[in-house]
Motif scaffolding. Structure first.
Motif: not given
Length: 220
Positions: A72-82, A87-98
């Motif tokens: 499982p992967v959670i992206f943690v990033t300053a990139r807040s754009g849709l 892209e992150g979720l499309g790669l199969g990430a479980d979550d995306y935190i800005v």
């Protein structure tokens, strides 16, 4: 307790995440660029990876594509754009935190992913008490202690965020919900009930001028 990879090139942020995950009982490994993160996964087994998107060497997105599909992967990033989120979720990430994020939100997101993947704790023991999350029951010296749904919700918030100092407002949000409009002093009343029912007078500490903390580290 889970083993979590933290891939973040900004050391203060990496250290902050690592420290707070360790406080609530997780084991961590730190990486500061993409190749280092991939190298760690070749030699160690993890329950979850937290990936910054803009990592040196290769991006978090590129790292995700090379990780085992079951991790499982959670992206943690300053990139807040849709587009970045998609892209992150499309790669199969479980979550995306800005960034910037509240540490309690990060811990909650981590716990949610671990529960979904079966790597989260089913129970937790402290001060002679056992808390079972699935059945929402608590035991003291082997005997069940009747708790109201609200008392259990508060106990779970303390356990999930153990060793962290939590304000009354934070506990209200965690245990009562964002739309609760009651007095923050209700937290004090419920804390006293939990201390008495479970015998956790020493473990549930009062944090001066702030709130409370469940201390599971003894005298620390």
């Amino acid at each position: 307790m889970a083993k979590i990879l933290i891939a973040e090139d900004e050391r203060p942020i990496n250290d902050l995440i690592c420290r707070n995950l360790a406080l609530v009982g997780h084991r961590t490994a730190q990486a500061f660029d993409g190749p280092q993160a991939l190298a760690l996964t070749e030699h160690e087994t993890f329950d979850l990876a937290l990936l910054d998107v803009m990592l040196p060497g290769c991006s978090g997105f590129e790292v995700k594509q090379q990780l085992p599909a079951a991790l499982p992967v959670i992206f943690v990033t300053a990139r807040s754009g849709l587009s970045s989120r998609l892209e992150g979720l499309g790669l199969g990430a479980d979550d995306y935190i800005v960034k910037p994020f509240e540490i309690l939100e990060l811990l909650a997101r981590v716990e949610a992913v671990l529960r979904r993947t079966g790597a989260g704790d089913a129970s937790f023991s402290v001060g002679g008490c056992r808390v079972e999350f699935g059945t929402r029951r608590a035991y003291r010296a082997g005997r069940e202690v009747p708790l109201t749904p609200q008392e259990f919700a508060l106990l779970e918030a303390l356990v999930r965020n153990r060793n962290l100092a939590l304000s009354r407002d934070q506990l209200l949000e965690l245990a009562w919900g964002y739309d609760y409009e009651g007095d923050a002093r209700t937290v004090d009343v419920h804390i006293q009930r939990l201390r008495k029912k479970l015998g956790l007078e020493k473990q549930i500490e009062t944090v001066y001028k702030l709130g409370y903390r469940l201390n599971t580290r003894g005298g620390v």
